[in-house]
Design a protein around this motif. Structure first.
Motif, short mmCIF file in Angstrom:
data_model
loop_
_atom_site.label_atom_id
_atom_site.label_comp_id
_atom_site.label_asym_id
_atom_site.label_seq_id
_atom_site.Cartn_x
_atom_site.Cartn_y
_atom_site.Cartn_z
N PRO A 106 0.83 -1.21 0.00
CA PRO A 106 0.00 0.00 0.00
C PRO A 106 0.86 1.26 0.00
O PRO A 106 1.16 1.84 1.04
N ILE A 107 1.26 1.69 -1.18
CA ILE A 107 2.19 2.81 -1.28
C ILE A 107 1.54 4.13 -0.82
O ILE A 107 2.25 5.11 -0.58
N GLY A 108 0.24 4.13 -0.69
CA GLY A 108 -0.42 5.31 -0.13
C GLY A 108 -0.15 5.50 1.34
O GLY A 108 -0.54 6.52 1.93
N CYS A 109 0.53 4.54 1.96
CA CYS A 109 0.90 4.64 3.38
C CYS A 109 2.35 5.05 3.56
O CYS A 109 2.81 5.19 4.71
N THR A 110 3.10 5.23 2.49
CA THR A 110 4.50 5.61 2.62
C THR A 110 4.61 7.08 3.05
O THR A 110 3.79 7.92 2.64
N PRO A 111 5.59 7.42 3.86
CA PRO A 111 5.73 8.81 4.31
C PRO A 111 5.85 9.81 3.17
O PRO A 111 5.29 10.91 3.25
N ALA A 112 6.56 9.44 2.11
CA ALA A 112 6.76 10.36 0.99
C ALA A 112 5.43 10.67 0.30
O ALA A 112 5.14 11.84 -0.02
N VAL A 113 4.63 9.66 0.06
CA VAL A 113 3.34 9.87 -0.61
C VAL A 113 2.38 10.63 0.30
O VAL A 113 1.65 11.53 -0.16
N ILE A 114 2.38 10.32 1.59
CA ILE A 114 1.54 11.05 2.54
C ILE A 114 1.93 12.52 2.58
O ILE A 114 1.08 13.41 2.61
N ASN A 115 3.24 12.78 2.54
CA ASN A 115 3.72 14.16 2.59
C ASN A 115 3.27 14.95 1.36
O ASN A 115 2.96 16.14 1.45
N ILE A 116 3.22 14.29 0.21
CA ILE A 116 2.85 14.98 -1.04
C ILE A 116 1.35 15.18 -1.15
O ILE A 116 0.87 16.27 -1.49
N PHE A 117 0.57 14.15 -0.84
CA PHE A 117 -0.86 14.18 -1.14
C PHE A 117 -1.74 14.43 0.08
O PHE A 117 -2.88 14.87 -0.07
N GLY A 118 -1.25 14.16 1.28
CA GLY A 118 -2.08 14.32 2.46
C GLY A 118 -3.10 13.19 2.58
O GLY A 118 -3.47 12.57 1.59
N THR A 119 -3.52 12.92 3.79
CA THR A 119 -4.41 11.78 4.03
C THR A 119 -5.87 12.17 4.26
O THR A 119 -6.73 11.30 4.38
N LYS A 120 -6.16 13.48 4.39
CA LYS A 120 -7.52 13.96 4.66
C LYS A 120 -8.12 13.30 5.91
O LYS A 120 -9.28 12.88 5.94
N GLY A 121 -7.27 13.19 6.93
CA GLY A 121 -7.71 12.63 8.19
C GLY A 121 -7.65 11.12 8.28
O GLY A 121 -7.93 10.56 9.35
N LYS A 122 -7.29 10.45 7.22
CA LYS A 122 -7.18 8.99 7.23
C LYS A 122 -5.76 8.58 7.63
O LYS A 122 -4.86 9.41 7.75
N LEU A 123 -5.55 7.27 7.81
CA LEU A 123 -4.21 6.78 8.13
C LEU A 123 -3.29 6.84 6.93
O LEU A 123 -2.09 7.03 7.07
N CYS A 124 -3.85 6.65 5.73
CA CYS A 124 -3.07 6.61 4.49
C CYS A 124 -3.79 7.39 3.40
O CYS A 124 -4.92 7.86 3.61
N VAL A 125 -3.15 7.53 2.27
CA VAL A 125 -3.77 8.20 1.12
C VAL A 125 -4.61 7.16 0.38
O VAL A 125 -4.09 6.36 -0.40
N GLU A 126 -5.89 7.15 0.65
CA GLU A 126 -6.75 6.09 0.15
C GLU A 126 -6.83 6.07 -1.38
O GLU A 126 -6.93 5.00 -2.00
N SER A 127 -6.79 7.24 -2.01
CA SER A 127 -6.87 7.29 -3.47
C SER A 127 -5.67 6.61 -4.12
O SER A 127 -5.80 5.98 -5.18
N ILE A 128 -4.51 6.71 -3.47
CA ILE A 128 -3.31 6.06 -4.01
C ILE A 128 -3.38 4.55 -3.77
O ILE A 128 -3.03 3.75 -4.64
N ASN A 129 -3.86 4.15 -2.62
CA ASN A 129 -4.02 2.71 -2.38
C ASN A 129 -5.07 2.09 -3.29
O ASN A 129 -5.01 0.89 -3.58
N ASP A 130 -6.03 2.90 -3.75
CA ASP A 130 -6.99 2.40 -4.73
C ASP A 130 -6.29 2.08 -6.05
O ASP A 130 -6.66 1.11 -6.73
N LEU A 131 -5.27 2.87 -6.41
CA LEU A 131 -4.48 2.57 -7.61
C LEU A 131 -3.77 1.23 -7.45
O LEU A 131 -3.74 0.41 -8.38
N VAL A 132 -3.20 1.02 -6.28
CA VAL A 132 -2.50 -0.24 -5.98
C VAL A 132 -3.47 -1.41 -6.09
O VAL A 132 -3.14 -2.46 -6.65
N LYS A 133 -4.67 -1.23 -5.55
CA LYS A 133 -5.66 -2.30 -5.59
C LYS A 133 -6.03 -2.67 -7.03
O LYS A 133 -6.18 -3.86 -7.35
#
Length: 239
Positions: A106-133
């Motif tokens: 789940p690359i949406g949970c990596t610090p670099a991706v979180i720093n760029i996109f923000g999590t909107k209050g979630k633990l990870c960047v869900e939109s990026i993890n949707d790409l992974v899925k």
């Protein structure tokens, strides 16, 4: 993808195609040395763990690469898996039979991706993890299809997202273990954190040894039917 990583300008990259070309040269040498090379190749264990950089250092960098303008997320996942399919089938023609294919973490949970996109209050960047899925959801059927369509193929899929889900469900920030540069890697003069065994990420992108141990352990002996399909690595090596 061939273009991935070009912006980093950190030396040569050996693409999967080149790696298979190198392997082919070794196989040809072996055939000249001994007659039972195919028997050895059937016992070899091959591991594939690729794809994250095609997102982190390509598709998600829309100012540097045109892939996100050219492909929808579903189209991009299909394009990557179609290329992947060609390489996996080529290895099969070269004699490989026991082949482990790791899905994307789940690359949406990596610090670099979180720093760029923000999590909107979630633990990870869900939109990026949707790409992974979307990628993983196409990769597993590819493995199943190769097993079905080819003689004595023993491919297996490792569900890295499921294996690492407990780690990423832990509360608290996903912090790197060092001061990172803009590319997400540790700064050359950075001091690493004193308790790396408690960290999930070493830098902004790469997991620590502890995190890799969790993935390796569950890949070898699956703790859940969701971890590996159709079998874990300990089963695969005995076939």
């Amino acid at each position: 993808m061939i273009q991935t990583f070009l912006h980093l300008k950190k030396g040569d990259r050996i693409s999967l195609e080149r790696q298979l070309n190198n392997h082919n040269e070794i196989v040809l040498r072996l055939f000249r040395l001994q007659e039972n090379t195919n028997e050895y190749l059937r016992k070899c264990l091959y591991l594939f763990n690729i794809g994250s950089n095609d997102y982190i250092n390509n598709y998600l960098r829309s100012t540097l690469y045109n892939s996100s303008h050219k492909y929808t997320p579903d189209q991009f996942a299909s394009f990557l898996v179609q290329q992947y399919s060609q390489h996996l089938k080529r290895l099969y023609t070269l004699g490989g039979r026991k082949i482990v294919v790791f899905g994307l973490a789940p690359i949406g949970c990596t610090p670099a991706v979180i720093n760029i996109f923000g999590t909107k209050g979630k633990l990870c960047v869900e939109s990026i993890n949707d790409l992974v899925k979307q990628f993983n959801d196409k990769l597993k059927p590819l493995v199943d299809g190769i097993n079905h369509d080819t003689v004595d193929a023993k491919f297996t899929f490792i569900n890295v997202t499921h294996i690492s889900s407990l780690q990423h469900a832990l509360p608290g920030p996903k912090l790197p273990c060092c001061e990172v540069m803009v590319d997400g890697q540790c700064a050359h003069t950075a001091t690493t954190c004193p308790f790396r065994a408690l960290a999930i990420y070493y830098d902004g992108i790469h997991p620590t040894e502890m995190a890799h141990n969790v993935i390796a352990t569950s890949s070898y002996i699956a703790l859940s039917p969701m971890d590996a399909s159709p079998y874990d690595i300990s089963h695969l090596v005995r076939l």
